[in-house]
Design a protein around this motif. Structure first.
Motif, PDB file in Angstrom:
ATOM      1  N   LEU A   1      -0.394  -3.728   9.931  1.00 57.64           N
ATOM      2  CA  LEU A   1       0.450  -2.848   9.120  1.00 57.64           C
ATOM      3  C   LEU A   1       1.914  -3.231   9.287  1.00 57.64           C
ATOM      4  CD1 LEU A   1      -1.193   0.643   9.791  1.00 57.64           C
ATOM      5  CD2 LEU A   1      -1.320  -0.705   7.685  1.00 57.64           C
ATOM      6  N   VAL A   2       2.611  -3.385   8.160  1.00 55.66           N
ATOM      7  CA  VAL A   2       4.025  -3.748   8.157  1.00 55.66           C
ATOM      8  C   VAL A   2       4.809  -2.581   7.560  1.00 55.66           C
ATOM      9  CG1 VAL A   2       5.731  -5.409   7.332  1.00 55.66           C
ATOM     10  CG2 VAL A   2       3.428  -6.184   7.934  1.00 55.66           C
ATOM     11  N   LEU A   3       5.812  -2.115   8.275  1.00 56.22           N
ATOM     12  CA  LEU A   3       6.590  -0.937   7.883  1.00 56.22           C
ATOM     13  C   LEU A   3       7.689  -1.341   6.902  1.00 56.22           C
ATOM     14  CD1 LEU A   3       7.753   1.799  10.370  1.00 56.22           C
ATOM     15  CD2 LEU A   3       9.351   0.890   8.698  1.00 56.22           C
ATOM     16  N   GLY A   4       7.830  -0.571   5.813  1.00 55.89           N
ATOM     17  CA  GLY A   4       8.778  -0.918   4.762  1.00 55.89           C
ATOM     18  C   GLY A   4      10.149  -0.296   4.943  1.00 55.89           C
ATOM     19  N   ILE A   5      11.179  -1.066   4.580  1.00 56.64           N
ATOM     20  CA  ILE A   5      12.573  -0.630   4.646  1.00 56.64           C
ATOM     21  C   ILE A   5      13.197  -0.782   3.261  1.00 56.64           C
ATOM     22  CG2 ILE A   5      14.844  -1.050   5.661  1.00 56.64           C
ATOM     23  CD1 ILE A   5      12.841  -0.012   7.678  1.00 56.64           C
ATOM     24  N   PRO A   6      13.737   0.295   2.678  1.00 59.09           N
ATOM     25  CA  PRO A   6      14.413   0.145   1.380  1.00 59.09           C
ATOM     26  C   PRO A   6      15.839  -0.360   1.572  1.00 59.09           C
ATOM     27  CG  PRO A   6      14.483   2.437   2.052  1.00 59.09           C
ATOM     28  CD  PRO A   6      13.730   1.699   3.134  1.00 59.09           C
ATOM     29  N   PHE A   7      16.200  -1.405   0.839  1.00 62.17           N
ATOM     30  CA  PHE A   7      17.583  -1.871   0.845  1.00 62.17           C
ATOM     31  C   PHE A   7      18.372  -1.221  -0.297  1.00 62.17           C
ATOM     32  CE2 PHE A   7      17.349  -6.195   3.286  1.00 62.17           C
ATOM     33  CZ  PHE A   7      16.895  -5.511   4.411  1.00 62.17           C
ATOM     34  N   TYR A   8      17.756  -0.270  -0.986  1.00 59.37           N
ATOM     35  CA  TYR A   8      18.434   0.507  -2.017  1.00 59.37           C
ATOM     36  C   TYR A   8      18.436   1.973  -1.584  1.00 59.37           C
ATOM     37  CZ  TYR A   8      13.612   1.582  -3.271  1.00 59.37           C
ATOM     38  OH  TYR A   8      12.304   1.985  -3.219  1.00 59.37           O
TER      39      TYR A   8
ATOM     40  N   ALA B   1      -0.649  -5.702   5.547  1.00 61.14           N
ATOM     41  CA  ALA B   1      -0.353  -4.798   4.440  1.00 61.14           C
ATOM     42  C   ALA B   1       1.061  -4.264   4.582  1.00 61.14           C
ATOM     43  CB  ALA B   1      -1.342  -3.638   4.410  1.00 61.14           C
ATOM     44  N   ASP B   2       1.831  -4.337   3.496  1.00 61.52           N
ATOM     45  CA  ASP B   2       3.166  -3.744   3.445  1.00 61.52           C
ATOM     46  C   ASP B   2       3.026  -2.282   3.031  1.00 61.52           C
ATOM     47  OD1 ASP B   2       4.458  -6.130   4.071  1.00 61.52           O
ATOM     48  OD2 ASP B   2       4.633  -6.736   1.975  1.00 61.52           O
ATOM     49  N   VAL B   3       3.268  -1.366   3.948  1.00 59.79           N
ATOM     50  CA  VAL B   3       3.180   0.053   3.622  1.00 59.79           C
ATOM     51  C   VAL B   3       4.532   0.491   3.062  1.00 59.79           C
ATOM     52  CG1 VAL B   3       2.596   2.357   4.442  1.00 59.79           C
ATOM     53  CG2 VAL B   3       1.519   0.350   5.487  1.00 59.79           C
TER      54      VAL B   3
ATOM     55  N   GLN C   1      -5.633   8.519   0.156  1.00 61.87           N
ATOM     56  CA  GLN C   1      -7.000   9.044   0.143  1.00 61.87           C
ATOM     57  C   GLN C   1      -7.913   8.291  -0.824  1.00 61.87           C
ATOM     58  OE1 GLN C   1      -7.422  13.044  -1.523  1.00 61.87           O
ATOM     59  NE2 GLN C   1      -5.492  12.801  -2.632  1.00 61.87           N
ATOM     60  N   TYR C   2      -7.330   7.523  -1.754  1.00 58.71           N
ATOM     61  CA  TYR C   2      -8.133   6.757  -2.710  1.00 58.71           C
ATOM     62  C   TYR C   2      -8.367   5.315  -2.258  1.00 58.71           C
ATOM     63  CZ  TYR C   2      -7.185  10.690  -5.806  1.00 58.71           C
ATOM     64  OH  TYR C   2      -7.103  11.950  -6.353  1.00 58.71           O
ATOM     65  N   LEU C   3      -8.092   5.026  -0.987  1.00 53.63           N
ATOM     66  CA  LEU C   3      -8.322   3.696  -0.429  1.00 53.63           C
ATOM     67  C   LEU C   3      -9.391   3.763   0.652  1.00 53.63           C
ATOM     68  CD1 LEU C   3      -4.625   2.504   0.123  1.00 53.63           C
ATOM     69  CD2 LEU C   3      -6.059   2.131  -1.895  1.00 53.63           C
ATOM     70  N   GLU C   4     -10.172   2.694   0.769  1.00 51.78           N
ATOM     71  CA  GLU C   4     -11.136   2.581   1.865  1.00 51.78           C
ATOM     72  C   GLU C   4     -10.399   1.978   3.061  1.00 51.78           C
ATOM     73  OE1 GLU C   4     -15.486   2.161  -0.109  1.00 51.78           O
ATOM     74  OE2 GLU C   4     -14.265   0.340  -0.257  1.00 51.78           O
ATOM     75  N   THR C   5      -9.644   2.827   3.745  1.00 46.22           N
ATOM     76  CA  THR C   5      -8.767   2.353   4.819  1.00 46.22           C
ATOM     77  C   THR C   5      -9.530   1.670   5.942  1.00 46.22           C
ATOM     78  OG1 THR C   5      -8.865   4.556   5.824  1.00 46.22           O
ATOM     79  CG2 THR C   5      -7.004   4.093   4.361  1.00 46.22           C
ATOM     80  N   ASP C   6     -10.792   1.998   6.101  1.00 49.11           N
ATOM     81  CA  ASP C   6     -11.587   1.409   7.177  1.00 49.11           C
ATOM     82  C   ASP C   6     -12.230   0.086   6.775  1.00 49.11           C
ATOM     83  OD1 ASP C   6     -13.182   2.717   5.326  1.00 49.11           O
ATOM     84  OD2 ASP C   6     -14.647   3.415   6.800  1.00 49.11           O
ATOM     85  N   ARG C   7     -12.013  -0.382   5.529  1.00 56.17           N
ATOM     86  CA  ARG C   7     -12.654  -1.613   5.069  1.00 56.17           C
ATOM     87  C   ARG C   7     -11.664  -2.672   4.583  1.00 56.17           C
ATOM     88  NH1 ARG C   7     -17.252  -0.884   0.880  1.00 56.17           N
ATOM     89  NH2 ARG C   7     -17.544  -3.047   1.554  1.00 56.17           N
ATOM     90  N   ILE C   8     -10.565  -2.255   3.986  1.00 59.63           N
ATOM     91  CA  ILE C   8      -9.697  -3.227   3.319  1.00 59.63           C
ATOM     92  C   ILE C   8      -8.976  -4.149   4.293  1.00 59.63           C
ATOM     93  CG2 ILE C   8      -9.383  -1.836   1.245  1.00 59.63           C
ATOM     94  CD1 ILE C   8      -6.754  -0.846   2.316  1.00 59.63           C
ATOM     95  N   GLY C   9      -8.757  -3.698   5.519  1.00 59.53           N
ATOM     96  CA  GLY C   9      -8.049  -4.526   6.492  1.00 59.53           C
ATOM     97  C   GLY C   9      -8.764  -5.816   6.822  1.00 59.53           C
ATOM     98  N   ALA C  10     -10.081  -5.848   6.629  1.00 62.00           N
ATOM     99  CA  ALA C  10     -10.854  -7.045   6.958  1.00 62.00           C
ATOM    100  C   ALA C  10     -10.473  -8.227   6.075  1.00 62.00           C
ATOM    101  CB  ALA C  10     -12.345  -6.749   6.815  1.00 62.00           C
ATOM    102  N   TYR C  11      -9.951  -7.967   4.880  1.00 63.78           N
ATOM    103  CA  TYR C  11      -9.652  -9.041   3.933  1.00 63.78           C
ATOM    104  C   TYR C  11      -8.172  -9.413   3.893  1.00 63.78           C
ATOM    105  CZ  TYR C  11     -14.260  -7.499   2.473  1.00 63.78           C
ATOM    106  OH  TYR C  11     -15.582  -7.144   2.468  1.00 63.78           O
ATOM    107  N   LEU C  12      -7.328  -8.591   4.479  1.00 64.28           N
ATOM    108  CA  LEU C  12      -5.887  -8.789   4.393  1.00 64.28           C
ATOM    109  C   LEU C  12      -5.333  -9.446   5.651  1.00 64.28           C
ATOM    110  CD1 LEU C  12      -4.906  -5.313   2.897  1.00 64.28           C
ATOM    111  CD2 LEU C  12      -4.770  -7.513   1.711  1.00 64.28           C
TER     112      LEU C  12
ATOM    113  N   LEU D   1       0.831  -1.204   0.000  1.00 61.87           N
ATOM    114  CA  LEU D   1       0.000   0.000   0.000  1.00 61.87           C
ATOM    115  C   LEU D   1       0.868   1.257   0.000  1.00 61.87           C
ATOM    116  CD1 LEU D   1      -2.768  -1.007   2.584  1.00 61.87           C
ATOM    117  CD2 LEU D   1      -2.757  -1.302   0.097  1.00 61.87           C
ATOM    118  N   PRO D   2       0.356   2.357  -0.568  1.00 57.62           N
ATOM    119  CA  PRO D   2       1.144   3.585  -0.670  1.00 57.62           C
ATOM    120  C   PRO D   2       1.369   4.246   0.680  1.00 57.62           C
ATOM    121  CG  PRO D   2      -1.110   3.983  -1.376  1.00 57.62           C
ATOM    122  CD  PRO D   2      -0.982   2.502  -1.173  1.00 57.62           C
ATOM    123  N   ALA D   3       2.414   5.089   0.736  1.00 62.01           N
ATOM    124  CA  ALA D   3       2.735   5.813   1.964  1.00 62.01           C
ATOM    125  C   ALA D   3       2.436   7.301   1.854  1.00 62.01           C
ATOM    126  CB  ALA D   3       4.205   5.614   2.324  1.00 62.01           C
ATOM    127  N   GLY D   4       2.050   7.775   0.678  1.00 60.67           N
ATOM    128  CA  GLY D   4       1.734   9.191   0.512  1.00 60.67           C
ATOM    129  C   GLY D   4       0.261   9.454   0.754  1.00 60.67           C
TER     130      GLY D   4
END
Length: 762
Positions: free
Chosen positions: A644-651, A576-578, A562-573, A554-557
């Motif tokens: 929610l899983v926090l992302g780390i760039p290895f690049y 989520a890798d942010v 704002q284009y996600l139903e943040t209050d609904r999608i968690g029920a199916y996952l 999922l996006p971090a910006g």
């Protein structure tokens, strides 16, 4: 996330050492008289005719043909010749195979040909010692397919078939021919003597016989289907290890009377749950605290199979307390310039520290909007190309590339004709060594997200898209003969993947790759797509005693959240890798330089706030948006923090021509992106392993808890072990599900960044 264009594809060898040895053995046998030659191997003198009845469908019916599930019919337009042609409709769950069985002569060469129209249309023949097919990925007009095969010593009939592919729609076929001598006349043959000398087999290269059904079929036997005895029954099946969601099984190898290389199918209560190229496999994603019997069956590409082994009964352990996820992406393309293989995940010690590996990336077909495989390079280096990912894929890296004992995880050497090779087989070997490790496949990414909106647009499209992805990656039905390689087939990769990861960049937002399709309905359709994946995964897993993962990147910006139903999608996952990185980079070529993933806001940050609110990009703002919401951006929040899983760039991201300023190049102007490096091959980008951090050139900002490297000219931003430790502490303080890395190939040989990530969650 990033993708790499497919480099030039190496040419795979057409003969293996095993087959060359067989040919030499036959030559030796002939020279010593241990094989009596009765006549030439091919019956050149026999009459050559078209053996197919109603081959041009000019009877106006399907006389002589049978089509699975009533999927075929005869049509009058379009036709290739005459007045009629065959038409059949492949669905999301069936390939619409039509077939006819004819008698043939042993040890004889035949040619099969025909005219087809449609996407992914196959033409082939199967029988004892015969498995030949050819196909076309796309034929908008009539296209001719042709292949030849030689029957085996005991072949008396073959089944000629044509079919489409899952979710590809209607295909057509006309004017089919199978030319060669009819089966009623005697055939010259090679007669073996009583000598024990080895003889060459005339069987075709191993493959998996196509089937019109994508689902593993329940068997009347509690152990699974019975075989024909041409492959010996595996002996010594035993349980090596049991966890709460996995069982490690091993057995003695089978032998094959037809000189094919045996592979193995593993059954749980008569249901196919895994395939394996070797004699050790991890059956994963099992439900905790359940008891079931397992058996194994040897099989080969010529259609032969052994009986079922003596079953073993296993009870999985009770599920332990939930701990933080440690996951990482494995790049499909890392096997090329970077020479990063699944074996590296083992030798660096990374595999032992991971819970999940996500394999990146699968693409979405540009017209059928389904999962597919291909060998076609993307144009990932040109951001202005709206068609950069159209039809692109890398089946070669996925399951065709040959590995040797030096590069494979378990020290084995691939055989060219085995059902799967490449990354898929190596990751299966890695799972066999680390039973707690689960594997998901990511669909999409930066270059491959163009057609997500189309695939999710309606209920019917969602069902077809999801079904195609489950058929290909969960059930393991990989297309054969992609770019001429024999690997693949029905259930070839069964049991390899433990779930699906969706990396749609980005629903409803113009912030993705140029040319991406978007719709105002994406916000709701993304939720519905997740729901469809969850339902189909659960329905497929239930009879197998499995539960599969569903995750999303999922996006971090906040302008994209704002284009996600943040209050609904968690029920199916499951989680989520942010993607809490790429917040700043040298796409702003002149600067100001900034931090790729600031953990917190800084008053010194010169970036312009994201409208319509007044917040800038940083990790804390992103995670706050998901959990408690950001009303000024219309973000409701409501996503569970423990998913929610926090992302780390290895690049790392880099600018050049940067003055020191007041703080070692931070927030300064630049002349452009840093030059491309040998491994990352992109200006403004470098793998951690390509940099040389020292105490003198590495710097730390205590406000944002972020690090950077500055050498007097070049400014690099990314995460050092110190920065990763800070993000791990943050994740624990916020009750997050864990951390993930993108991507493993960028770490150094000591696994320094992954070690820091895993250790920070302890």
């Amino acid at each position: 996330m990033l993708e790499r264009a497919l480099p030039g594809r190496p040419v795979a060898p057409r003969a293996t050492s095993r087959r060359r040895a067989g040919a030499l053995a036959l030559a030796a046998a002939l020279s010593t008289g241990s094989v009596a030659v009765v006549a030439s191997l091919d019956s050149a003198s026999a009459a050559t005719v078209n053996l197919l009845s109603n081959a041009d469908f000019e009877t106006g019916s399907l006389a002589g043909w049978s089509c699975a599930g009533g999927s075929g019919s005869v049509i009058g337009n379009p036709v290739h010749g005459g007045s009629y042609a065959l038409s059949a409709a492949a669905t999301a769950g069936a390939t619409a195979q039509c077939q006819q069985t004819v008698t043939v002569q042993p040890n004889t060469t035949y040619t099969l040909a025909g005219w087809v129209q449609g996407s992914y249309v196959y033409l082939g023949a199967t029988g004892t010692g015969v498995n030949a097919q050819t196909w076309t990925p796309s034929a908008t007009g009539w296209s001719q397919l042709s292949t030849s095969f030689k029957t085996g010593a005991s072949t008396t009939s073959v089944t000629v078939f044509t079919h489409g592919w899952y979710g590809q729609g209607t295909y057509r076929a006309d004017d089919l021919t199978l030319t060669g001598p009819a089966g009623s006349s005697p055939s010259p043959s090679v007669t073996p003597s009583n000598s024990a000398s080895p003889s060459a087999s005339s069987s075709a290269s191993p493959s998996v016989t196509p089937s019109s059904s994508a689902s593993p079929s329940p068997s009347g036997s509690p152990s699974g289907p019975v075989g024909d005895g041409k492959v010996s029954t595996p002996a010594g099946l035993k349980v090596e290890q049991v966890t709460h969601n996995a069982v490690v099984l091993s057995w003695q190898p089978s032998t094959d009377q037809t000189d094919n290389v045996p592979a193995y199918k593993v059954y749980r209560q008569g249901q196919l749950v895994a395939t394996s190229m070797g004699t050790r496999v991890t059956v994963s994603s099992l439900l905790p605290g359940t008891t079931a019997s397992f058996s194994v069956q040897g099989y080969d590409g010529a259609g032969h199979a052994s009986g079922q082994s003596t079953p073993v009964t296993v009870t999985t352990a009770v599920a332990p307390a939930t701990g933080p996820y440690r996951s990482a992406y494995f790049d499909q393309w890392g096997v090329y310039e970077n020479t990063y293989f699944a074996k590296n995940v083992d030798t660096t010690g990374s595999a032992a520290k991971l819970d999940v590996i996500t394999y990146a990336f699968a693409n979405i077909h540009p017209t059928s909007h389904t999962c597919f495989e291909a060998v076609k390079a993307s144009d990932a280096t040109h951001e202005d190309n709206p068609n950069a990912g159209d039809g692109a894929g890398d089946a070669y890296a996925d399951y065709q590339m040959d590995y040797t004992s030096a590069t494979s995880v378990d020290g084995s050497t691939d055989v060219y004709e085995q059902p799967i090779k490449g990354n898929f087989n190596q990751l299966r070997q890695l799972k066999a060594k680390y039973p707690n490790l689960r594997l998901t496949i990511s669909i999409g990414g930066w270059t491959y997200s163009k057609y997500f909106s189309d695939a999710a647009a309606t209920d019917a499209k969602r069902k077809a898209f999801v079904s195609s992805c489950l058929n290909m990656f969960l059930k393991g039905d990989l297309p054969k003969n992609v770019a001429g390689d024999p690997s693949g087939g029905v259930a070839a990769a069964a049991g390899l993947f433990d779930g699906i990861d969706l990396d749609w960049e980005y629903p409803g937002s113009a912030g993705g790759h140029v040319g991406n399709h978007t719709s105002t309905a994406d916000k709701q359709n993304f939720t519905l797509l997740l729901k469809e994946f969850r339902e189909q995964l659960d329905a497929y897993g239930a009879p197998l005693g499995k539960r599969f993962l569903l995750t999303a990147a999922l996006p971090a910006g906040q302008d994209k959240i704002q284009y996600l139903e943040t209050d609904r999608i968690g029920a199916y996952l499951d989680y989520a890798d942010v993607m809490t990185y790429d917040m700043h980079g040298a796409w702003d070529a002149k600067g100001p330089t900034n931090l790729q993933d600031p953990l917190h806001d800084s008053p010194a940050d010169p970036a312009t706030p994201i409208t319509p609110g007044n917040r800038k990009y940083n990790v804390d703002t992103a995670l706050t948006a998901y959990t408690t919401g950001l009303p000024e951006y219309g973000i409701a929040g409501g996503f569970p923090a423990n998913k929610l899983v926090l992302g780390i760039p290895f690049y790392w991201r880099g600018w050049t021509g940067v003055p020191a300023g007041a703080n070692f190049g931070l927030y300064q102007t630049a002349t452009g992106p840093t030059p491309a490096k040998p491994l990352s091959q992109e200006a403004g980008l470098a793998a951690w392993r390509e940099l040389t951090p020292t105490a003198a050139n590495t710097h730390w900002d205590p406000v944002t808890e972020s690090s950077w490297i500055y050498d007097g000219t070049n400014f690099w931003t990314g995460d050092t072990p110190q920065a990763i430790q800070a993000r791990g502490a943050y994740a624990k303080s916020k009750g997050l599900a864990g951390m993930f890395a993108f991507a493993l190939e960028n770490d150094d040989n000591a696994g320094s960044l992954l070690n820091a990530m895993a250790g920070s969650l302890n």
